[in-house]
Design a protein around this motif. Sequence first.
Motif: not given
Length: 333
Positions: A202-209
């Motif tokens: 819901s808008g709290d975004m975490n990314t990797w790679g």
Amino acid sequence: MLSSNNFKHYTLLILGFCLSISCFSQHPYKRTLKLMGSRFDITVVADNEEKGQAYIDTAVAEITRIEKLISSWDPNSQTSEINRNAGIKPVKVDAELFELIERAIGISRLTDGAFDISYASMDKIWKFDGSMTTMPEAKDIKASVDKVGYKNILLNKELSTVFLKLEGMKIGFGAIGKGYAADKTKAFLISKGVPSGIINASGDMNTWGKQPNGEEWKVAITNPMDKSKSYGLLPITDGAVVTSGNYEKFVEFNGKRYTHIIDPRSGMPSSGIISVTVFAPKAELADALATSVFVMGKDVGLSRINQFPKIECIIIDEKGQVFTSDNIKIQKL
């Protein structure tokens, strides 16, 4: 502070998926579902659909586990047990919950109480459903924060206990819970060998790679006053970004707008800012700081963010003006 049913607006757009990826051995697989009472978009990169869907199933199980631990709405959760025993006795909790509360108190200290998980005990004197016609009385606003205060959350590390000093106190993780879930799920998927992905809570975004085409994930910062327009793009490499907006939930009295994000120290709604985007290594921290900047205001908020390493911020005020922290780099559209 944001309550557990807070409104994290979708001002972040994932951009740059390769439109034709048949030439790549890995593909993105995405599922949208409701978890923790909110929308979650889970994207993983895998070399076949069966593996991709299995990874997403694993992510859903992890988020569900976290919800059962931290939910203040679930009477069987350890958080609810802490709240039931406020002013009565300490409650022994799992190390994971103890450490989350310990970090939350640390953020409260860093923000001079602008962030406070004990906001949950505030009376709901502010209503943002269109029913309010007059300002609450000063005495009612003052009374609403009588049992709020992170300094009254007493921790015993040796015994792993949490004690709320005042009867009627409550803690809640509405302002960091989804960010924490995004962080934990990302770490869990990485441990399972998932090379790349996005957890968007819901808008709290975490990314990797990276994307299958080798490019970095990117986010567009949307103009909340005109959602068809964006200010620019920012690449996200193994990090988190959180946007909080208050441009849909507010009341106006005497020409002044009061929003649903409440200062836990005073009981008064924040004003002057309509959108805050925070970039940080962890979504939990970005989540808490986005809320804190609303409460602290533009000048104090930016000054505080500039003191933190590896953290950047974009603020949009109620006039549509954009303010950024010192070292942020935006690719203008």
